[in-house]
Enzyme design. Structure first.
Site, PDB file in Angstrom:
ATOM      1  N   HIS A 156       0.846  -1.226   0.056  1.00 53.72           N
ATOM      2  CA  HIS A 156      -0.072  -0.098  -0.052  1.00 53.72           C
ATOM      3  C   HIS A 156       0.763   1.233  -0.127  1.00 53.72           C
ATOM      4  O   HIS A 156       1.926   1.216   0.845  1.00 53.72           O
ATOM      5  CB  HIS A 156      -0.700   0.069   1.308  1.00 53.72           C
ATOM      6  CG  HIS A 156      -1.868   1.241   1.254  1.00 53.72           C
ATOM      7  ND1 HIS A 156      -1.896   1.934   2.318  1.00 53.72           N
ATOM      8  CD2 HIS A 156      -2.647   1.697   0.424  1.00 53.72           C
ATOM      9  CE1 HIS A 156      -2.676   2.959   2.128  1.00 53.72           C
ATOM     10  NE2 HIS A 156      -3.298   2.715   0.963  1.00 53.72           N
ATOM     11  N   GLU A 190     -15.958   2.561   2.835  1.00 51.64           N
ATOM     12  CA  GLU A 190     -15.169   3.191   4.225  1.00 51.64           C
ATOM     13  C   GLU A 190     -16.213   4.154   4.748  1.00 51.64           C
ATOM     14  O   GLU A 190     -16.149   4.406   5.950  1.00 51.64           O
ATOM     15  CB  GLU A 190     -13.745   3.753   3.694  1.00 51.64           C
ATOM     16  CG  GLU A 190     -14.060   4.822   2.475  1.00 51.64           C
ATOM     17  CD  GLU A 190     -12.554   5.444   2.063  1.00 51.64           C
ATOM     18  OE1 GLU A 190     -11.876   4.501   1.980  1.00 51.64           O
ATOM     19  OE2 GLU A 190     -12.622   6.461   1.673  1.00 51.64           O
TER      20      GLU A 190
HETATM   21  C1  NOJ Z   1      -8.322   6.392   1.486  1.00 55.44           C
HETATM   22  C2  NOJ Z   1      -8.769   4.969   0.929  1.00 55.44           C
HETATM   23  O1  NOJ Z   1      -9.854   5.075  -0.008  1.00 55.44           O
HETATM   24  C3  NOJ Z   1      -8.642   4.003   1.922  1.00 55.44           C
HETATM   25  O2  NOJ Z   1      -9.009   2.662   1.465  1.00 55.44           O
HETATM   26  C4  NOJ Z   1      -7.271   4.095   2.450  1.00 55.44           C
HETATM   27  O3  NOJ Z   1      -7.569   3.220   3.824  1.00 55.44           O
HETATM   28  C5  NOJ Z   1      -7.198   5.420   3.306  1.00 55.44           C
HETATM   29  N1  NOJ Z   1      -7.239   6.457   2.241  1.00 55.44           N
HETATM   30  C6  NOJ Z   1      -5.618   5.526   4.055  1.00 55.44           C
HETATM   31  O4  NOJ Z   1      -4.839   5.524   2.717  1.00 55.44           O
HETATM   32 CA    CA Z   2     -11.292   6.940  -0.528  1.00 58.18          CA
END
Ligand code: NOJ
Ligand code: CA
Length: 694
Positions: A396, A490
C-alpha cells in the site's frame, strides 16, 4: 518542399470542395444497425454535430471546438472538409482481454473522420486542421479531436476551454455526482436533466422518449478530465479541470508526431452510451472498444484477478491505527494471522495498510517512505511466510497527494517490490495536491499514467484510490486493474454512510466507466463487535457515533457479483468471518470472470447480474429500500446439465434497518429451463453460486 507547402498541396482538392459547401450539413454516419445517426455540419464557420435515435432527435445541434490562448483559433472561422468517406465495418472485430467482465469482446462501428480547415490564410496561424473522428456503434457513439499544428510556428497550444456541447432534444431523469475536480466521493442525485446544474461523468439519464444513455469519456491520457455544466435549458457543455494558472490543457510538441511532419494531438473520446433498456448500458463495451489494444508485451501471467482480505477495516472502524503505536494494525503478528486466514479460506491475497514509515505526517507534510517498513512489521519474514502459504501480498502506498515525494521514490520502490515478488499495489491520494494542482487536472492525469507505466515495467498491478476516473485504459494497460473513485464502503465506518439505493445506482453510473474497488463484504453490519471495544477511538470528523452499513448481509454477498472488481475485497475483520456460514460464498467465488450479463434492473431500484468464471456461475441481485421479488429465467446455464445452486437469501423477516443479518441458505438442483424467484428484503439482496454437474 517546405512542410507548409507540402501540406497545403495535399489539401488543395479538399479545400476547393469545402469552399463550395460552406454552410451545409455535410455528412452523416449511422450505427451498423441503423438506429443511431450522427450528423456533422458547419454553420458560419462553427462546427456542429447532432444525433438521432430511431429517427427521433436525441442530441440537437451541438457545438464542437475549443477556446485557446493567443492567436490560435480552434473555435470558428472553419471550412468543412471531408477527407475520408464514412467507413462501414461489415463484420464485428473480436478481441480478447486477459481479465474483465467479459474476456471476449466484439466491436463493430461505422466511422467518419471530418476535417475542418481555416477559412482565411491569415487565420492559418498554427493549426492547419482540426479533425473530429466519429465512431457510431449499436450501443452509442463517440468522437475525439485531432489537432494538427506546425511546430515551427507553435511550440505549445494552450486550451482554455472546451466548447463541446450535448444539447438534449428531450428532458429526462438523470443520475450523477456533482462535478468536482478533486473528488468523486459523493452520493448520487436523481434530477431532471433540466434541473441539473453540473455533473461528473458518467452522467446517466433516461429521456422522456425512453432512451437510456450515459455521457462519459474514453482513453483519458495527457488531458484534464471532462465534467458537464448546464449552460441553458437542456444544453450541457464540457468543463475541463485547470492547471493552477487557469489553462486547461497544454499541448506540447512532444505530443504524437503524425501527418507529414505536422504535429498531431488526440484528445480523449467524448462518448455517449445508448440503450433501449437500463441494463443495455451495463452490457455495453463502448468504453473499452474506444481504447487502444494492450501495450504490455510478453507474458501477462503476473496480471491476475484475486480475492483479498486486509488489515484495513479496523482502522476505518477506529479500533486500530495506521501509525506505529499501541493500536497499530499492520504488525507482524496481525500479518501472520491474516495470511493464515487467507490460506485456510481460499482467499488469494492480503493487503496491509500502515506498514511503512510516514503515517505520522498524513494530513501534514505527507512524507511517506515507500521502502521503509515500521519496526514492528517484519517485512522479510512476512514476505517469506506468505510465499510458503502461496498468498500474494498487496502493498500500500498512501501518498497523501504529495506527488513529488511519490515520484521521487517511484522507480526505486517498484524495483524493490518486484525483487520481493510483490505484484500488486494499492495506491491512495487522500490529501490536497501541491502547488494548487487539482486531482483531476492534466498534471495529475500525467502522474497516474506515469505510475501505471512504471508499475507495468516492474510487473505490478494497481488498485488506485482517489484515482482519476476510469476511462477504459485497462484495455491498453491491463495491470491497471481496479480503482475507487466512489463513495465506497469506508464511508459507512465513519459517516452517515451510503443509503441502500446507492448500490442500485452505481452499476448504471460509476461502473459504466470500469471496475470498482468498493470493498463490499461487511458481516458485522451494525458494528456490534467493535463499537464498544476499549481500543475504539473516533478519528474522523464525519463520525456522529451512529455509523453502520445500510444493507442486509445478503446484499453484501450480492455486491461481490454486482460491483465488479478483478481485485475483490472481503473487507470485514476476519474475526467477523470466522465460522460464519455465509463466508462460504466468498470461499467459492472465483474473481477470474469469463463472461457477464446484466439480466434485469432499473436505475436506483434493483439490478440482477450473472457472471461465469470457469464452470461456475455467480448471480447477484439487490434492491433499494423496497422489498422486491424478481423472476429470473436461468437460460444462461449450459444446456442439458444439472446445476447445484447454493442460494444465500434474506430471511423472510430481514430488513436493512431493523434486522439486517437474518439470512437463509438453501441448496437446490436447477436446470436451464427453471425460473428462480428471487425474494429480497427492503435494502436486501441475494447471492447464488451455481456449480455445473457433469
Ligand atoms: C483512502 C482510501 O480510500 C482508503 O481505502 C485508505 O484506507 C485510506 N485512504 C488511507 O490510505
Ligand atoms: Ca477514498
Amino acid at each position: 518542399m517546405n512542410r507548409f507547402l507540402l501540406a497545403l498541396f495535399l489539401l488543395l482538392p479538399a479545400i476547393s470542395f469545402a469552399q463550395r459547401y460552406k454552410n451545409i450539413d455535410f455528412n452523416s454516419v449511422s450505427s451498423p444497425d441503423g438506429r443511431i445517426t450522427v450528423y456533422i455540419s458547419v454553420d458560419d464557420g462553427v462546427p456542429y454535430y447532432s444525433v438521432t435515435v430511431d429517427n427521433q432527435p436525441f442530441i440537437k445541434k451541438s457545438r464542437l471546438g475549443f477556446e485557446t490562448k493567443g492567436e490560435l483559433n480552434l473555435k470558428d472561422n472553419f471550412w468543412a472538409l471531408e477527407r475520408e468517406k464514412a467507413c462501414k465495418k461489415r463484420k464485428p472485430y473480436v478481441w480478447q482481454q486477459p481479465w474483465g467482465e467479459n474476456k471476449t469482446i466484439e466491436s463493430q462501428c461505422n466511422r467518419l473522420s471530418c476535417g475542418f480547415v481555416k477559412q482565411t490564410r491569415s487565420d492559418r496561424i498554427g493549426p492547419l486542421v482540426l479533425r473530429v473522428d466519429f465512431r457510431v456503434y449499436n450501443d452509442g457513439f463517440a468522437f475525439r479531436y485531432k489537432i494538427y499544428f506546425d511546430d515551427q510556428k507553435n511550440d505549445t497550444i494552450l486550451i482554455t476551454n472546451e466548447l463541446t456541447e450535448f444539447n438534449f432534444a428531450n428532458d429526462g431523469t438523470s443520475w450523477s455526482i456533482p462535478a468536482n475536480f478533486d473528488s468523486y466521493e459523493y452520493l448520487y442525485r436523481e434530477q431532471p436533466l433540466s434541473a441539473l446544474d453540473n455533473a461528473n461523468t458518467p452522467m446517466t439519464f433516461r429521456t422522456s422518449a425512453g432512451v437510456y444513455g450515459s455521457i462519459h469519456e474514453a482513453a483519458l491520457v495527457n488531458f484534464p478530465e471532462m465534467t458537464l455544466l448546464r449552460t441553458d435549458s437542456l444544453r450541457f457543455r464540457a468543463q475541463l479541470a485547470s492547471w493552477p494558472d487557469g489553462v486547461k490543457a497544454r499541448i506540447t510538441r512532444d505530443s504524437i508526431m503524425d501527418f507529414y511532419h505536422w504535429y498531431g494531438f488526440k484528445t480523449p473520446w467524448r462518448s455517449v452510451q445508448i440503450g433501449h433498456q437500463a441494463v443495455d448500458l451495463i452490457n455495453s463495451n463502448l468504453i473499452l472498444n474506444l481504447n487502444e489494444p494492450c501495450k504490455i508485451e510478453g507474458d501477462l501471467s503476473w496480471i491476475r484477478p484475486m480475492k483479498y482480505i486486509g488489515v484495513w477495516w479496523g482502522m476505518h472502524l477506529g479500533i486500530q491505527s495506521w501509525t506505529m503505536d499501541e493500536r497499530h494494525g499492520a504488525t507482524t503478528a496481525n500479518a501472520i494471522r491474516y495470511i493464515d486466514f487467507a490460506a485456510n479460506n481460499n482467499i488469494d491475497a492480503v493487503l496491509f495498510e500502515g506498514w511503512n514509515e510516514g503515517w505520522e505526517t498524513w494530513g501534514g507534510r505527507q512524507n511517506f517512505d515507500f521502502t521503509q517498513p515500521y519496526a514492528d512489521f517484519d517485512m522479510d519474514s512476512i514476505v517469506r511466510y506468505a510465499a510458503t502459504k502461496n498468498i500474494a501480498i498487496i502493498s500500500h502506498h498512501e501518498t497523501g497527494g504529495n506527488i513529488y515525494n511519490y515520484e521521487r521514490q517511484l522507480d526505486r520502490t517498484y524495483q524493490w517490490l518486484e525483487e520481493q515478488g510483490i505484484h500488486c499495489v494499492k495506491t491512495g491520494y487522500a490529501g490536497g495536491l501541491p502547488d494548487g494542482h487539482s486531482h483531476h487536472g492534466q498534471f495529475n492525469v500525467l502522474h497516474y499514467q506515469k505510475v501505471v507505466e512504471m508499475a507495468a515495467a516492474h510487473h505490478i498491478t494497481l488498485d488506485v484510490h482517489e484515482p482519476i476516473k476510469p476511462t477504459g485504459l485497462r484495455r491498453t494497460y491491463p495491470n491497471m486493474m481496479t480503482r475507487e473513485g466512489v463513495r465506497g464502503m469506508e464511508w459507512n465506518a465513519w459517516s452517515e454512510g451510503n443509503p441502500p439505493a446507492h448500490h442500485e445506482i452505481l452499476p448504471f453510473t460509476r461502473m459504466l466507466a470500469g471496475p470498482l474497488d468498493y470493498t463490499p463484504g461487511t458481516f458485522d453490519i451494525l458494528f456490534d463487535n467493535t463499537r464498544n471495544l476499549p481500543t475504539h477511538q473516533k478519528w474522523n470528523d464525519n463520525d456522529k457515533g451512529n455509523s453502520r452499513v445500510h444493507t442486509t448481509l445478503c446484499k453484501q454477498l450480492a455486491n461481490w457479483v454486482i460491483l465488479y472488481s478483478p481485485l475483490q475485497m472481503a473487507s470485514d475483520l476476519i474475526e467477523n468471518y470466522e465460522g460464519h456460514p455465509c463466508f462460504q460464498f466468498f470461499r467459492d467465488f472465483n474473481p477470474d470472470c469469463d463472461w457477464s450479463r446484466a439480466l434485469q434492473g432499473e436505475i436506483g431500484e434493483y439490478v440482477v447480474i450473472v457472471r461465469r468464471a470457469g464452470d461456475r456461475f455467480f448471480l447477484g441481485a439487490s434492491t433499494n429500500e423496497e422489498a422486491r421479488t424478481v423472476s429470473v429465467p436461468l437460460t444462461f446455464l449450459p444446456r442439458g446439465k444439472k446445476c447445484v445452486a447454493t442460494i444465500y437469501a434474506d430471511a423472510p423477516d430481514a430488513h436493512w434497518e431493523t434486522n439486517p443479518t437474518a439470512y437463509v441458505i438453501e441448496k437446490r438442483t436447477v436446470k436451464r429451463k427453471d425460473v428462480l424467484e428471487i425474494r429480497m428484503a427492503p435494502g436486501g439482496g441475494q447471492a447464488v453460486s451455481f456449480e455445473v454437474k457433469n
